[in-house]
Motif scaffolding. Structure first.
Motif, PDB file in Angstrom:
ATOM      1  N   ASP A 181       0.851  -1.176   0.000  1.00 38.49           N
ATOM      2  CA  ASP A 181       0.000   0.000   0.000  1.00 38.49           C
ATOM      3  C   ASP A 181       0.894   1.236   0.000  1.00 38.49           C
ATOM      4  O   ASP A 181       1.582   1.525   0.973  1.00 38.49           O
ATOM      5  N   PHE A 182       0.891   1.958  -1.117  1.00 43.49           N
ATOM      6  CA  PHE A 182       1.728   3.151  -1.248  1.00 43.49           C
ATOM      7  C   PHE A 182       0.933   4.432  -1.046  1.00 43.49           C
ATOM      8  O   PHE A 182       1.332   5.496  -1.514  1.00 43.49           O
ATOM      9  N   SER A 183      -0.177   4.330  -0.331  1.00 42.72           N
ATOM     10  CA  SER A 183      -1.003   5.512  -0.094  1.00 42.72           C
ATOM     11  C   SER A 183      -0.266   6.573   0.723  1.00 42.72           C
ATOM     12  O   SER A 183      -0.631   7.750   0.683  1.00 42.72           O
ATOM     13  N   PHE A 184       0.780   6.162   1.444  1.00 48.24           N
ATOM     14  CA  PHE A 184       1.558   7.131   2.224  1.00 48.24           C
ATOM     15  C   PHE A 184       2.265   8.134   1.318  1.00 48.24           C
ATOM     16  O   PHE A 184       2.701   9.196   1.772  1.00 48.24           O
ATOM     17  N   LEU A 185       2.353   7.804   0.029  1.00 46.58           N
ATOM     18  CA  LEU A 185       2.993   8.725  -0.918  1.00 46.58           C
ATOM     19  C   LEU A 185       2.104   9.910  -1.274  1.00 46.58           C
ATOM     20  O   LEU A 185       2.578  10.862  -1.899  1.00 46.58           O
ATOM     21  N   ASN A 186       0.829   9.847  -0.894  1.00 42.99           N
ATOM     22  CA  ASN A 186      -0.081  10.952  -1.198  1.00 42.99           C
ATOM     23  C   ASN A 186       0.432  12.271  -0.632  1.00 42.99           C
ATOM     24  O   ASN A 186       0.358  13.311  -1.292  1.00 42.99           O
ATOM     25  N   GLY A 187       0.933  12.225   0.591  1.00 46.83           N
ATOM     26  CA  GLY A 187       1.461  13.430   1.218  1.00 46.83           C
ATOM     27  C   GLY A 187       2.677  13.955   0.482  1.00 46.83           C
ATOM     28  O   GLY A 187       2.801  15.160   0.237  1.00 46.83           O
ATOM     29  N   PHE A 188       3.572  13.054   0.103  1.00 52.50           N
ATOM     30  CA  PHE A 188       4.773  13.436  -0.634  1.00 52.50           C
ATOM     31  C   PHE A 188       4.406  14.062  -1.968  1.00 52.50           C
ATOM     32  O   PHE A 188       4.990  15.079  -2.382  1.00 52.50           O
ATOM     33  N   ILE A 189       3.427  13.468  -2.658  1.00 49.53           N
ATOM     34  CA  ILE A 189       3.007  13.969  -3.966  1.00 49.53           C
ATOM     35  C   ILE A 189       2.378  15.350  -3.837  1.00 49.53           C
ATOM     36  O   ILE A 189       2.646  16.248  -4.650  1.00 49.53           O
ATOM     37  N   THR A 190       1.546  15.536  -2.819  1.00 50.38           N
ATOM     38  CA  THR A 190       0.894  16.837  -2.624  1.00 50.38           C
ATOM     39  C   THR A 190       1.927  17.928  -2.338  1.00 50.38           C
ATOM     40  O   THR A 190       1.911  19.004  -2.955  1.00 50.38           O
ATOM     41  N   VAL A 191       2.817  17.657  -1.396  1.00 47.31           N
ATOM     42  CA  VAL A 191       3.857  18.631  -1.051  1.00 47.31           C
ATOM     43  C   VAL A 191       4.790  18.844  -2.239  1.00 47.31           C
ATOM     44  O   VAL A 191       5.158  19.983  -2.571  1.00 47.31           O
ATOM     45  N   GLY A 192       5.152  17.747  -2.910  1.00 44.74           N
ATOM     46  CA  GLY A 192       6.048  17.843  -4.053  1.00 44.74           C
ATOM     47  C   GLY A 192       5.470  18.680  -5.176  1.00 44.74           C
ATOM     48  O   GLY A 192       6.195  19.426  -5.838  1.00 44.74           O
ATOM     49  N   SER A 248      -0.179   0.648  -7.517  1.00 45.30           N
ATOM     50  CA  SER A 248      -0.632   0.051  -6.263  1.00 45.30           C
ATOM     51  C   SER A 248      -2.138   0.178  -6.099  1.00 45.30           C
ATOM     52  O   SER A 248      -2.811  -0.761  -5.665  1.00 45.30           O
ATOM     53  N   GLU A 249      -2.678   1.339  -6.468  1.00 45.17           N
ATOM     54  CA  GLU A 249      -4.122   1.555  -6.357  1.00 45.17           C
ATOM     55  C   GLU A 249      -4.892   0.587  -7.253  1.00 45.17           C
ATOM     56  O   GLU A 249      -5.954   0.078  -6.872  1.00 45.17           O
ATOM     57  N   ILE A 250      -4.360   0.325  -8.435  1.00 44.27           N
ATOM     58  CA  ILE A 250      -5.012  -0.620  -9.340  1.00 44.27           C
ATOM     59  C   ILE A 250      -4.973  -2.028  -8.768  1.00 44.27           C
ATOM     60  O   ILE A 250      -5.985  -2.733  -8.720  1.00 44.27           O
ATOM     61  N   VAL A 251      -3.793  -2.444  -8.333  1.00 46.89           N
ATOM     62  CA  VAL A 251      -3.600  -3.808  -7.822  1.00 46.89           C
ATOM     63  C   VAL A 251      -4.457  -4.063  -6.589  1.00 46.89           C
ATOM     64  O   VAL A 251      -5.040  -5.150  -6.424  1.00 46.89           O
ATOM     65  N   ARG A 252      -4.582  -3.077  -5.721  1.00 42.91           N
ATOM     66  CA  ARG A 252      -5.313  -3.241  -4.470  1.00 42.91           C
ATOM     67  C   ARG A 252      -6.805  -2.929  -4.605  1.00 42.91           C
ATOM     68  O   ARG A 252      -7.543  -2.986  -3.633  1.00 42.91           O
ATOM     69  N   GLY A 253      -7.236  -2.600  -5.825  1.00 43.64           N
ATOM     70  CA  GLY A 253      -8.655  -2.373  -6.056  1.00 43.64           C
ATOM     71  C   GLY A 253      -9.137  -0.979  -5.745  1.00 43.64           C
ATOM     72  O   GLY A 253     -10.349  -0.715  -5.780  1.00 43.64           O
TER      73      GLY A 253
END
Length: 219
Positions: A129-140, A180-185
């Motif tokens: 689950d790479f949802s933790f990257l949401n914060g990095f993407i937003t800030v980035g 990851s979002e695709i694979v995890r549904g």
């Protein structure tokens, strides 16, 4: 079969279908984008400029989002990727005018392709689950936006390197998260998944090409 097992099987089948459709459409759009880029180069079309590029990109992106649940969404995806190919053509022509331009482009294509395969394979195999990257993407996004704006007023090689490297990392994060979002549904719309992956690949290629170009000019 238990309800939970049946639900898990259904989710897995839906994810695999979304993944197949996404990769299939992505392959077609990349080919179409390459065609329009080649057409732009053959006709020696000028670059539309930043303003028109942003208007065209976000306008077509908005249209794609509105039509994502209909067959018209597929046409919008091809319109968007075709337009981006047209904007890519003049950039490639500029690099081809350099003595080592062809090798720079091929190197950037190779690095981008291998990076995409590696990141996608990692997300597919690990199923993390790479949802933790949401914060990095937003800030980035905001950091890169401010850096790009600053780049219009301050011409510093170090800033350009930061922007290109930042976009490359930003794109890598999007590829990991989207796959990851695709694979995890979590992502079931292959049209928007295709657009997200295409934009990430486009930005990664441009960023790597820019880094290689700057590195080459320093030699």
């Amino acid at each position: 079969m238990r309800y939970s097992e049946a639900l898990s099987t259904h989710t897995s089948q839906a994810a695999n279908k979304t993944l197949r459709n996404t990769y299939g459409l992505l392959s077609l759009t990349l080919l179409f984008s390459a065609f329009t880029a080649g057409l732009s180069m053959a006709l020696n079309l000028p670059h539309p400029g930043l303003i028109l590029t942003l208007i065209g990109f976000y306008g077509l992106l908005f249209l794609t989002h509105k039509c994502q649940n209909s067959a018209a969404g597929i046409l919008c995806v091809f319109a968007l990727t075709g337009f981006m190919g047209l904007t890519l053509g003049p950039i490639l022509s500029a690099y081809l005018s350099l003595s080592n331009g062809a090798s720079l482009i091929m190197s950037a294509l190779g690095i981008t392709g291998l990076s995409f395969l590696g990141l996608s394979a990692y997300a597919l195999v690990s199923k993390k689950d790479f949802s933790f990257l949401n914060g990095f993407i937003t800030v980035g996004f905001f950091v890169l936006l401010f850096a790009v704006i600053a780049g219009f007023f301050v011409q510093m090689p170090a800033l350009q390197i930061f922007i290109s490297a930042g976009f490359a990392l930003f794109s890598a994060a999007i590829i990991l998260l989207q796959t990851s979002e695709i694979v995890r549904g979590g992502e079931t719309n292959y049209i928007m998944a295709t657009v997200n992956l295409y934009v990430a690949l486009y930005n990664m290629f441009i960023s790597i090409l820019s880094l290689l170009g700057m590195s080459s000019s320093d030699d």
